[in-house]
Scaffold this active site. Structure first.
Site, mmCIF file in Angstrom:
data_model
loop_
_atom_site.group_PDB
_atom_site.id
_atom_site.type_symbol
_atom_site.label_atom_id
_atom_site.label_comp_id
_atom_site.label_asym_id
_atom_site.label_seq_id
_atom_site.Cartn_x
_atom_site.Cartn_y
_atom_site.Cartn_z
ATOM 1 N N ARG A 190 -6.623 4.148 3.351
ATOM 2 C CA ARG A 190 -5.244 4.499 3.698
ATOM 3 C C ARG A 190 -4.754 5.640 2.802
ATOM 4 N NH1 ARG A 190 -1.183 -0.467 3.851
ATOM 5 N NH2 ARG A 190 -1.316 -0.291 1.584
ATOM 6 N N LYS A 292 1.651 6.074 2.886
ATOM 7 C CA LYS A 292 2.425 5.464 1.804
ATOM 8 C C LYS A 292 2.982 6.547 0.874
ATOM 9 C CE LYS A 292 1.816 1.045 -0.380
ATOM 10 N NZ LYS A 292 3.074 0.428 0.020
ATOM 11 N N GLU A 328 9.997 -2.264 10.770
ATOM 12 C CA GLU A 328 9.493 -2.909 9.550
ATOM 13 C C GLU A 328 10.610 -3.574 8.770
ATOM 14 O OE1 GLU A 328 6.380 -1.411 7.241
ATOM 15 O OE2 GLU A 328 6.349 0.498 8.302
HETATM 16 N N1 PLP Z 1 5.173 -1.628 5.166
HETATM 17 C C1 PLP Z 1 5.592 -0.912 4.128
HETATM 18 C C2 PLP Z 1 6.634 0.112 4.341
HETATM 19 C C3 PLP Z 1 5.046 -1.129 2.860
HETATM 20 O O1 PLP Z 1 5.462 -0.422 1.812
HETATM 21 C C4 PLP Z 1 4.057 -2.120 2.712
HETATM 22 C C5 PLP Z 1 3.478 -2.368 1.414
HETATM 23 O O2 PLP Z 1 2.463 -1.909 1.045
HETATM 24 C C6 PLP Z 1 3.633 -2.824 3.842
HETATM 25 C C7 PLP Z 1 4.219 -2.565 5.047
HETATM 26 C C8 PLP Z 1 2.548 -3.839 3.755
HETATM 27 O O3 PLP Z 1 1.298 -3.223 3.562
HETATM 28 P P1 PLP Z 1 0.116 -3.995 2.864
HETATM 29 O O4 PLP Z 1 -0.037 -5.271 3.580
HETATM 30 O O5 PLP Z 1 -1.061 -3.112 2.992
HETATM 31 O O6 PLP Z 1 0.529 -4.185 1.449
HETATM 32 C C1 COI Z 2 3.079 -3.461 -1.696
HETATM 33 O O1 COI Z 2 3.261 -4.466 -1.012
HETATM 34 O O2 COI Z 2 2.090 -3.307 -2.406
HETATM 35 C C2 COI Z 2 4.043 -2.392 -1.703
HETATM 36 O O3 COI Z 2 3.642 -1.278 -1.837
HETATM 37 C C3 COI Z 2 5.436 -2.705 -1.680
HETATM 38 C C4 COI Z 2 6.113 -1.954 -2.778
HETATM 39 C C5 COI Z 2 6.915 -0.847 -2.236
HETATM 40 C C6 COI Z 2 6.858 -2.856 -3.678
#
Ligand code: PLP
Ligand code: COI
Length: 449
Positions: A190, A292, A328
């Site tokens: 990612r 991200k 989201e």
């Molecule tokens: N959506 C957003 C905007 C996020 O910042 C995150 C955190 O990382 C997620 C979703 C969830 O992603 P992940 O499950 O890879 O942590």
């Molecule tokens: C995560 O779940 O790792 C995120 O990046 C969320 C963060 C913005 C606190």
């Protein structure tokens, strides 16, 4: 000035003298390990922080006779700590010379970390990874340094134009005493997608994994015991070089730091109350919502702050075009449940492709639930038909949603209690993540400590 309580003194780094290894071998200053440490600029450093992690003093000590050698730098090294003896006494002597500290020093032994009541906040740890290269260059081999502030040009692309991305991962102690990560290759991939979108130099998957595992190893004493939290891992890729034109910075820096954390939403597995943001959106088609980028998060801070002030844990964002469809939850992906069917929006470019999201979809299907990824999930559908809802993320894990407020309407799920299906999914996910259930998809990534 009020009374200062010095919570922690850390003396970390290495001397030029040598080290004792498991084999009883004393490595001299010419040993490859010591040379590597010198090259990386590790010296003996002290950091004094107060209770709020504010740095009181930091500096270098030059005349130690012992070294703390990370096994990641030298596989045979015994991990020596500075708990007692001449090293700590010398540290105390030196620190008593620091005006801000003199007479107020309370030494807390290294290793005595209090993991009770951890929150999702930053605690400085021992080591981090940091390497800088000209844009487009190859990432060089070694870059473990003490956790510290970084020096950066005020003209850095990251500071001026937000040319930056980050990742979020966790290292967990399992009940059996293993240290594991969860699908870290997906984070690496990612980050590559994000680097392409933001004009940063991609970090290859293996390089990313090596950096992450080295930082976890170097900070293993900071990994909370099983059940008390996680070591949150924060890789960062930034345009660090100076530039005033709006273009990719000439130099990129890749860093990884870690910090022990507790639950993202207060209270762990308790249902959270959310409010639909009526005036703000997180991402628009063609924007950067699917990567991200740090810049995606600043515009969410005030909406989240306002929501918190009104008693909500976070905000639900709807689509930017029609303001009708759920996208989201702040920093987590959204799901709702109707009977035995689980619904979530498809990844259509404005939603972050969450790794927890993908895992939960798979786990739910493995458990026999129907999961539908819809082109669009109307908020009206959620308010009228959903029997439960939850959000997922590395930090959020699986967080049950107790209520959603949309305009004048408040929809309460399961009397605000944790929904049984959400609990089943939470338990299934966390059991895999901590090696308590079969890892049939090969998601768990053990770190040799
Ligand atoms: N959506 C957003 C905007 C996020 O910042 C995150 C955190 O990382 C997620 C979703 C969830 O992603 P992940 O499950 O890879 O942590
Ligand atoms: C995560 O779940 O790792 C995120 O990046 C969320 C963060 C913005 C606190």
């Amino acid at each position: 000035m009020g009374k200062l309580v010095v919570k922690r003194v850390e003396v970390r780094g290495t001397t030029r003298i040598g080290c004792r290894t498991r084999m009883g071998y004393k490595a001299g200053s010419k040993s490859p390990a010591v040379r590597e440490m010198k090259r990386e600029g590790l010296g003996i450093q002290y950091h004094v922080t107060d209770g709020t992690n504010h740095f009181i003093a930091q500096g270098r000590l030059d005349d130690f006779r012992h070294i703390s050698l990370e096994p990641s730098l030298h596989p045979n090294a015994v991990n020596q700590t500075f708990v007692d003896g001449p090293v700590l006494r010398r540290a105390q002597e030196v620190l008593e010379q620091v005006p801000q500290v003199r007479g107020r020093l309370q030494l807390v032994q290294k290793g005595a970390i209090n993991f009770d009541g951890l929150s999702f906040s930053i605690t400085p740890t021992d080591a981090m990874f940091k390497v800088t290269i000209p844009n487009g260059d190859v990432w060089p081999a070694s870059a473990l340094v003490p956790f510290d502030h970084i020096e950066i040009s005020p003209a850095a692309g990251a500071l001026n134009y937000g040319q930056q991305l980050f990742e979020g991962m966790k290292a967990l102690n399992t009940p059996e005493g293993n240290v594991v990560l969860f699908r870290p290759k997906e984070n690496a991939k990612r980050a590559i997608d994000g680097a392409k979108r933001l004009g940063l130099t991609s970090v290859p998957v293996d390089y990313f994994l090596n950096a992450v595992t080295r930082v976890v190893r170097a900070n293993r004493r900071w990994i909370p015991p099983h059940g008390k939290g996680a070591l949150y891992i924060r890789p960062l890729l930034i345009g660090s070089g100076p530039i005033v034109g709006v273009a990719p910075a000439p130099e990129n820096t890749f860093m990884v730091f870690v910090t022990p954390v507790g639950p993202y939403f207060k209270g762990g597995l308790t249902a959270i109350d959310l409010i639909v943001s009526e005036k703000n959106h997180r991402a628009a088609p063609g924007g950067s919502g699917s990567v991200k980028a740090g810049g995606n998060y600043a515009p969410g801070m005030m909406p989240a702050k306002e929501a918190k002030a009104a008693g909500f844990a976070e905000v639900i964002y709807l689509d930017a075009q029609e303001h009708k469809y759920v996208e989201e939850v702040g920093a987590a992906n959204f799901f709702c449940i109707c009977g035995n069917t689980i619904h979530t929006p498809k990844l259509t470019g404005t939603i972050l492709p969450g790794i927890t999201r993908a895992s939960v979809i798979q786990i739910a299907r493995d458990l026999g639930y129907e999961v539908i990824e819809h082109e669009r999930v109307p908020i009206d559908f959620v308010m009228q038909n959903a029997t439960a809802a939850f959000c997922t993320g590395t930090a959020a894990v699986i967080s049950p949603i107790g209520s959603i407020t949309h305009g004048d309407i408040k929809k309460i799920f399961n009397n605000g209690e944790v929904d049984p299906t959400v609990r089943i999914l939470y338990e299934a996910l966390t059991a895999i993540q901590t090696q308590q259930a079969e890892d049939r998809h090969g998601w768990v990534f053990p770190v040799a400590i």
